[in-house]
Design a protein around this motif. Structure first.
Motif, PDB file in Angstrom:
ATOM      1  N   LYS A 111       1.018  -6.050   0.783  1.00  0.00           N
ATOM      2  CA  LYS A 111       1.850  -7.242   0.586  1.00  0.00           C
ATOM      3  C   LYS A 111       2.724  -7.089  -0.656  1.00  0.00           C
ATOM      4  O   LYS A 111       3.882  -7.494  -0.678  1.00  0.00           O
ATOM      5  CB  LYS A 111       0.970  -8.485   0.439  1.00  0.00           C
ATOM      6  N   LEU A 112       2.157  -6.479  -1.693  1.00  0.00           N
ATOM      7  CA  LEU A 112       2.885  -6.323  -2.956  1.00  0.00           C
ATOM      8  C   LEU A 112       3.854  -5.146  -2.933  1.00  0.00           C
ATOM      9  O   LEU A 112       4.975  -5.245  -3.440  1.00  0.00           O
ATOM     10  CB  LEU A 112       1.887  -6.130  -4.104  1.00  0.00           C
ATOM     11  N   TYR A 113       3.423  -4.021  -2.346  1.00  0.00           N
ATOM     12  CA  TYR A 113       4.187  -2.782  -2.499  1.00  0.00           C
ATOM     13  C   TYR A 113       4.646  -2.146  -1.186  1.00  0.00           C
ATOM     14  O   TYR A 113       5.226  -1.066  -1.205  1.00  0.00           O
ATOM     15  CB  TYR A 113       3.342  -1.754  -3.263  1.00  0.00           C
ATOM     16  N   GLY A 114       4.410  -2.814  -0.064  1.00  0.00           N
ATOM     17  CA  GLY A 114       4.746  -2.215   1.219  1.00  0.00           C
ATOM     18  C   GLY A 114       6.211  -1.855   1.381  1.00  0.00           C
ATOM     19  O   GLY A 114       6.551  -0.912   2.084  1.00  0.00           O
ATOM     20  N   GLY A 171       5.151   2.133  -3.567  1.00  0.00           N
ATOM     21  CA  GLY A 171       4.381   1.924  -2.352  1.00  0.00           C
ATOM     22  C   GLY A 171       4.116   3.210  -1.593  1.00  0.00           C
ATOM     23  O   GLY A 171       4.535   4.299  -2.009  1.00  0.00           O
ATOM     24  N   PRO A 172       3.415   3.115  -0.460  1.00  0.00           N
ATOM     25  CA  PRO A 172       3.107   4.305   0.351  1.00  0.00           C
ATOM     26  C   PRO A 172       4.243   4.644   1.298  1.00  0.00           C
ATOM     27  O   PRO A 172       5.179   3.847   1.490  1.00  0.00           O
ATOM     28  CB  PRO A 172       1.876   3.847   1.136  1.00  0.00           C
ATOM     29  N   MET A 210       0.869  -9.223  10.605  1.00  0.00           N
ATOM     30  CA  MET A 210       1.235  -9.710   9.277  1.00  0.00           C
ATOM     31  C   MET A 210       2.182  -8.738   8.580  1.00  0.00           C
ATOM     32  O   MET A 210       3.192  -9.140   7.996  1.00  0.00           O
ATOM     33  CB  MET A 210      -0.022  -9.911   8.441  1.00  0.00           C
ATOM     34  N   PHE A 211       1.874  -7.426   8.664  1.00  0.00           N
ATOM     35  CA  PHE A 211       2.715  -6.437   8.005  1.00  0.00           C
ATOM     36  C   PHE A 211       4.100  -6.355   8.648  1.00  0.00           C
ATOM     37  O   PHE A 211       5.101  -6.166   7.960  1.00  0.00           O
ATOM     38  CB  PHE A 211       2.045  -5.066   8.038  1.00  0.00           C
ATOM     39  N   VAL A 212       4.153  -6.492   9.962  1.00  0.00           N
ATOM     40  CA  VAL A 212       5.444  -6.460  10.645  1.00  0.00           C
ATOM     41  C   VAL A 212       6.277  -7.668  10.258  1.00  0.00           C
ATOM     42  O   VAL A 212       7.480  -7.553   9.950  1.00  0.00           O
ATOM     43  CB  VAL A 212       5.257  -6.415  12.177  1.00  0.00           C
TER      44      VAL A 212
END
Length: 412
Positions: free
Chosen positions: A82-85, A91-92, A104-106
């Motif tokens: 949520k913070l670094y996506g 982020g990764p 949620m991520f999408v």
């Protein structure tokens, strides 16, 4: 005037160097820095030994391509993404996690469909259930790696005769081999935990929540399943996770419904155990028990799909190869997502993996929509009210359905 020009020059220079320090990876990638382009960071929260196996496998397979894969373990992975996506620097590039957080991520805009990077043919050999788990709004976002399902685990030294093939026969066995006064049970289950009751709910054609984010706690078929499960619950101790596990490991219960995560403890207890797929039990309506499945998959961050497409493509292709699934099965007893992995005799002959493979043909992936996260509370409150407090299902189903609807509405 000269003083103002000097100030502007200093400010511009500082901004330029600040920008460089914050975006080193991004600029390097855009300028074609080969090392930056070929370094793929994957965030995860998995078992260290299993992840190390994956990292070693991928780096060895991709060494000729100059690709370096780095797995990084993150506690609270959901919050971290949520913070670094969407942060290209901090982020990764990819992440590996359970599929139920996908929606949620999408919706937060962090992910790219994997079809932005690879062709559909790359994942053609994956089990359909595992692909469904990684699909959101008709787009494929996850490359499935392995999956888990609930299983019927029994003590061969305590179970008498053959394990039944119908739930009614199972119930009869339970009635004849359960004595709560002496603390001995035929079968124990977390009877008021929604995940563990889902095999009944799904098997009856009910649902906890559907793809349209509608709760189904007062659905007629869901209620039939909960009422049916109630008679089993009366013979399954208190349904608490610690209680039922202790009963089985202490030889006070002949069988337990649980997942592969229980097996290490079962082995430590030196139990002579056997495993049966839940889809081997037929319900009175002619359907089998239909458990949920959890699928571990790899997703791609949007920025990586753009700036590191070539390296990401090669990593995903290697993850999709059956050999990785074979390695995970042989070393960590994971059930591979790739169907071809089961052509390996070591994989196909593993009793636990074979049972999950069989279950995968009927299992339902846990819903991956964001609204599922608020359904566990109302669903389990309903189950506890019925199984533990003895409340009439018809009088409380609407109450918890409204709680679920309110919780979903509050997410907006």
């Amino acid at each position: 005037m000269k003083k103002m020009a000097l100030i502007l020059c200093i400010a511009m220079t500082a901004a330029m160097f600040t920008g460089c320090s914050k975006n080193t990876d991004s600029v390097a990638a855009k300028q074609g820095n080969k090392e930056a382009l070929n370094t793929i960071r994957i965030w995860h929260d998995g078992d260290k030994a299993m992840i190390q196996l994956m990292e070693d496998h991928l780096n060895e397979a991709l060494s000729d391509d100059g690709i370096n894969v780095k797995f990084e373990q993150k506690s609270g992975l959901t919050d971290q993404i949520k913070l670094y996506g969407s942060d290209e620097v901090n982020g990764p590039d990819l992440y590996m996690y359970a599929h139920d957080s996908l929606g949620m991520f999408v919706e937060m805009g962090a992910l790219a469909p994997i079809t932005d990077v690879i062709d559909k043919t790359v994942y053609a050999d994956m089990l359909p259930m595992t692909l469904k788990a990684g699909n959101y709004k008709d787009a494929q976002y996850l490359m499935p790696v392995y999956f888990e399902t609930l299983l019927f685990i029994y003590n061969k030294d305590l179970w008498e005769g053959e394990v039944p093939s119908t739930t009614e026969e199972l119930y009869s066995y339970m009635k004849n081999h359960t004595d709560a006064t002496t603390g001995t049970y035929a079968l124990v289950n977390q009877h008021s935990t929604a995940y563990n009751v889902a095999p009944f709910i799904n098997g009856f054609g009910g649902f906890i929540i559907n793809e349209q984010a509608k709760p189904g706690l007062n659905d007629k078929k869901t209620m039939e399943a909960i009422e049916y499960n109630k008679k089993f619950a009366k013979l399954e101790a208190d349904g608490d996770y610690n209680t039922v596990n202790a009963l089985f490991k202490d030889g006070k219960a002949a069988a337990i419904i649980g997942g592969p995560w229980l097996i290490s403890g079962v082995k430590e207890a030196k139990i002579n155990y056997g495993i049966k797929s839940l889809c081997d039990f037929k319900l009175p309506n002619g359907n089998t028990l239909v458990p949920y499945s959890g699928v571990q998959g790899v997703g791609v961050m949007k920025h990586a799909a753009e700036t590191k497409k070539d390296a990401v493509e090669k990593v995903l292709k290697e993850i999709a190869e059956p050999q990785l699934g074979i390695d995970l099965a042989e070393n960590s007893r994971c059930a591979p997502a790739n169907q071809k992995s089961y052509e390996n005799p070591t994989v196909s002959k593993d009793e636990m993996i074979a049972a999950m493979r069989k279950t995968a043909d009927t299992a339902q992936p846990m819903p991956n929509i964001p609204q599922m996260s608020v359904m566990w509370g109302p669903a389990e409150s309903l189950l506890a009210a019925v199984n533990k407090s003895g409340k009439d299902l018809n009088s409380v189903a609407d109450e918890y359905q409204k709680q679920a609807e309110t919780a979903i509405a509050d997410m907006q």
